[in-house]
Structure formats: structure tokens, C-alpha cells
Design a protein around this motif. Structure first.
Motif, mmCIF file in Angstrom:
data_model
loop_
_atom_site.group_PDB
_atom_site.id
_atom_site.type_symbol
_atom_site.label_atom_id
_atom_site.label_comp_id
_atom_site.label_asym_id
_atom_site.label_seq_id
_atom_site.Cartn_x
_atom_site.Cartn_y
_atom_site.Cartn_z
ATOM 1 N N LEU A 51 0.828 -1.203 0.000
ATOM 2 C CA LEU A 51 0.000 0.000 0.000
ATOM 3 C C LEU A 51 0.864 1.254 0.000
ATOM 4 O O LEU A 51 0.583 2.212 -0.723
ATOM 5 N N LEU A 52 1.919 1.244 0.770
ATOM 6 C CA LEU A 52 2.817 2.401 0.802
ATOM 7 C C LEU A 52 3.476 2.605 -0.559
ATOM 8 O O LEU A 52 3.581 3.730 -1.044
ATOM 9 N N PHE A 53 3.905 1.525 -1.185
ATOM 10 C CA PHE A 53 4.497 1.604 -2.524
ATOM 11 C C PHE A 53 3.511 2.245 -3.493
ATOM 12 O O PHE A 53 3.839 3.180 -4.220
ATOM 13 N N VAL A 63 7.022 1.281 -10.682
ATOM 14 C CA VAL A 63 8.350 1.423 -10.099
ATOM 15 C C VAL A 63 8.433 2.773 -9.388
ATOM 16 O O VAL A 63 7.725 3.714 -9.740
ATOM 17 N N LEU A 64 9.297 2.841 -8.395
ATOM 18 C CA LEU A 64 9.553 4.092 -7.699
ATOM 19 C C LEU A 64 10.856 4.670 -8.219
ATOM 20 O O LEU A 64 11.898 4.011 -8.166
ATOM 21 N N ASP A 104 17.430 -0.508 -4.180
ATOM 22 C CA ASP A 104 17.635 -0.728 -5.620
ATOM 23 C C ASP A 104 18.532 -1.953 -5.830
ATOM 24 O O ASP A 104 19.710 -1.839 -6.144
ATOM 25 N N LEU A 105 17.948 -3.126 -5.685
ATOM 26 C CA LEU A 105 18.707 -4.378 -5.722
ATOM 27 C C LEU A 105 19.436 -4.616 -7.034
ATOM 28 O O LEU A 105 20.538 -5.153 -7.047
ATOM 29 N N ALA A 112 11.390 -1.524 -8.114
ATOM 30 C CA ALA A 112 10.144 -2.210 -8.444
ATOM 31 C C ALA A 112 9.491 -2.703 -7.154
ATOM 32 O O ALA A 112 10.142 -2.807 -6.105
ATOM 33 N N LEU A 113 8.213 -3.011 -7.241
ATOM 34 C CA LEU A 113 7.465 -3.480 -6.069
ATOM 35 C C LEU A 113 8.153 -4.668 -5.409
ATOM 36 O O LEU A 113 8.288 -4.723 -4.185
#
Length: 133
Positions: A51-53, A63-64, A104-105, A112-113
Motif C-alpha cells: 500500500l505504501l508503494f 516502479v519508484l 535498488d537491488l 520495483a514493487l
């Protein structure tokens, strides 16, 4: 909401509204409200992270960006501080930069989510900021 969380921004309130208004009707039905409140109060940590994403994915592209992440993390810190949790003002900038890097893996400059949830579940920092526990 803004009165209760003075460190929150108008865009955050709008983002929360947009996340709750799942059918994009311009209003929040009781069902939409109940689902969102359930996710926030009794939902799993994954539900809360999701939900926060969604709240901060301003353009809805799944994506953020670094700008969205920066806003999200700063907002979380601001709300935590409004709730009386200690946070060293001098270290906020460092915290935000380091946490964006951690999220950011795949190092593509966005999160991404799945990355958000993977790191959020593995690192208690995000859940602590969301739930206060």
C-alpha cells in the motif's frame, strides 16, 4: 490528516487518497476505505509495504523513481517524528541516500514493487517506520 501530521505534505495526502480510491472514481467508497484501513491496521507487513508503494508510485508505472523514493522516505521519517519517535535531523539525508541504494537491488536507478517488498521484509527499518513497532 495534514493537521495530525504537520510534517506531511499536501501531495502525500493526495497520494494516500489516490491509493485508497482504487476504482479512480474521485471518491472513496466505504469498501475502498475499509480495505485500506484493514491493510494498514491488520494487514501483513507485505500488505502494508504494498500500500505504501502504491501511494508513492505517483505516475502509476509500477516502479519508484529516485525522486519518488526520496519523497517516500522523507515522508515516513517526518510522520515518525510527528508521532514522537526520535530521529537525528543531521542524519536524515544520509539515511535516505543509503536506504535508496539498499532498495535498488538491481542498481537500475529505480525500485520495483518486488525489490521494495524484499528489502522491506528483510530490513525492519521500513516496517518500524510504517507501524512504529
Amino acid at each position: 490528516m495534514h493537521d495530525h501530521f504537520p510534517n506531511s505534505t499536501h501531495s502525500f495526502v493526495e497520494s494516500m487518497f489516490d491509493a485508497f480510491d482504487t476504482d479512480k472514481s474521485g471518491s472513496i467508497s466505504f469498501k475502498e476505505f475499509a480495505i485500506a484501513m484493514n491493510a494498514l491496521s491488520r494487514g501483513s507487513d507485505e500488505d502494508k509495504l504494498g500500500l505504501l508503494f502504491k501511494t508513492f508510485d505517483g505516475d502509476g508505472n509500477g516502479v519508484l523513481s529516485s525522486v519518488e523514493l526520496d519523497a517516500l522516505l522523507r515522508q515516513m521519517v517526518g510522520i515518525s517524528m510527528s508521532l514522537g519517535r526520535a530521529f537525528d535531523q543531521d542524519k536524515i539525508e544520509t539515511f535516505v541516500k543509503q536506504f535508496i541504494s539498499k532498495l535498488d537491488l538491481n542498481h537500475d536507478g529505480k525500485v520495483a514493487l518486488r525489490e521494495w517488498i524484499t528489502v522491506g521484509l528483510a530490513d525492519p527499518t521500513l516496517i518500524t517506520l510504517i507501524t512504529g513497532s
